[in-house]
Structure formats: structure tokens, C-alpha cells
Write an enzyme that holds these catalytic residues in place. Sequence first.
Site, PDB file in Angstrom:
ATOM      1  N   SER A  39      56.126 -62.629 -91.245  1.00 13.79           N
ATOM      2  CA  SER A  39      56.057 -64.024 -91.690  1.00 13.79           C
ATOM      3  C   SER A  39      55.474 -64.052 -93.091  1.00 13.79           C
ATOM      4  O   SER A  39      54.650 -63.198 -93.449  1.00 13.79           O
ATOM      5  CB  SER A  39      55.165 -64.837 -90.744  1.00 13.79           C
ATOM      6  OG  SER A  39      54.895 -66.124 -91.274  1.00 13.79           O
ATOM      7  N   TYR A  52      47.444 -65.792 -85.969  1.00 12.49           N
ATOM      8  CA  TYR A  52      48.876 -65.618 -86.201  1.00 12.49           C
ATOM      9  C   TYR A  52      49.093 -64.833 -87.496  1.00 12.49           C
ATOM     10  O   TYR A  52      49.877 -63.872 -87.528  1.00 12.49           O
ATOM     11  CB  TYR A  52      49.575 -66.970 -86.279  1.00 12.49           C
ATOM     12  CG  TYR A  52      51.049 -66.872 -86.582  1.00 12.49           C
ATOM     13  CD1 TYR A  52      51.950 -66.485 -85.592  1.00 12.49           C
ATOM     14  CD2 TYR A  52      51.547 -67.140 -87.850  1.00 12.49           C
ATOM     15  CE1 TYR A  52      53.311 -66.369 -85.859  1.00 12.49           C
ATOM     16  CE2 TYR A  52      52.900 -67.032 -88.126  1.00 12.49           C
ATOM     17  CZ  TYR A  52      53.778 -66.650 -87.128  1.00 12.49           C
ATOM     18  OH  TYR A  52      55.121 -66.532 -87.397  1.00 12.49           O
TER      19      TYR A  52
END
Length: 253
Positions: free
Chosen positions: A136, A149
Site C-alpha cells: 500500500s 495497517y
Amino acid sequence: MDITRSTVFIAGATSGIGLELARRFAAAGSSVVIGGRRTDLLDELAADGFDTVPIDVTAEDSVARARDTILRGHPDLDTIVTMSGIAVPEDLRDPAHFGAARQMIDTNLLGTIRVIDAFTPHLVGRGDGTVITVTSGIGFLPFPLMPTYAASKAGVHAYTEALRAQLAGTGVEVAELVPPAVATTEEQARLNPRALDLGEFATEVMDLLGADPTPREILVKGVLMHRWAERDGTYDDLVAQRSQALATLPGRQ
């Protein structure tokens, strides 16, 4: 990689980016197996003509069963995509966040490792193939509202780099897909007007995957500011800007 004739397993592709990429691989001519936890969605996708397999990447026995099922039906499997992932906001002032943190590490980081471990002997034995991990932009430019995350995706990036080094000379390519924010639903598009359109994102990704050689990092234009923030000297300002989202946490008004 040749996206027109690969046999691809995507773990975590019952919705969102994973499902869109599954459809794009199939449209390009590849055979696709979709893995996921939700059997209702798997049944719907099977009715649409996809091969499907249940898999829970947090459970080694589930991953092993999925691998065995896939390789029985598709002994020519040459590509795996580790798409499974969850993202949860956390308030680090509240120790109750730890449960969510543990779940994200188990799914995003350890789940990636479990899937790779399950299929590496097969791919190395073939002498060719592709592993595509999914990280990401948040792994390179943290979003303080989602600290674990970000940490899990940064961990997958580092693991991918090491995997590529260890598999050098085996014929197995290792690529890292680095998505920015992508609007996979109308609600997400409404909440984040800057999120990329899913279709446009997928088109750009498939063009990059089809390049020869396959890029080590699959970077759409919309993620470049995240990936190169430190190099470009914009890192501190962007993290400060993204920290404004912390005001959405309870008690932070």
C-alpha cells in the site's frame, strides 16, 4: 509476466481490487482461481464461471487445503497474488486497539507469508512463475489513523524485497503491487474524493504487469507521491497533513 496465458490464484479476491484484477486477468486470457473466506460470495463467483476455493489466510490448515485443491485442478499454476488484507482505524491512546492490531498483522503480514510459503515449492519446482504481493502507499507514507495497517504493509514490502533476493536464479519473479486509495464502492468514492477510480486503477495495473520484464514494483501514477515522499522531501508535510484525520477519533474533536 504474460497476462494472456497465465494460471493465477488470487487470495482475497471476492470483492474490491482483488475481484477487479481477477476479471481483468480472465478477460486477458488467463485462467483465474479466486480465494476468499465468504462462501456466499465464492458461490456467486463460481456461478459466473470462476474457479473458487475457500481460504482463511490466518489459518495454516486452511491455506494448505486451498493449495492442495488448487494444484490438483491446476497443476500448471504459475502466478499467486496475495491480496488478502484488512484495514482498521486505531486509537493508540486506548489499549483496546491491540486486538485490531493483532488481527491486521495476522492477516496482512503473516497471511501473506503463509500463502507464499504454501506455493513457493511448487513455483520453484516449475522453474518459472510470479509472486505478486500487495502492499500500500500507506506502507511508505503512513496514515496515522491506521498505524498497524501501515506497519503491516511496510513489513510486506520488506519481506517482498527479501523474497526476491532469495528466489533469484530460480526463474520465479517477485513483484509488489502498491495501491494508493482506490474507490472500490460508491461510499468510498463519496468519503474520499481523491481515491482512484477502480476501473482506471486496474487498467493501469494490468498495463504495468504486462510489461517485459515485469516491474519489481507496480506503481500507478496515483501512488508515486506516497512511494517517493522521502526522496522528494515532502514526507514530513504529507504526514502532518494526513494526521488531520486523527480528529475523527472519539474524544479528539
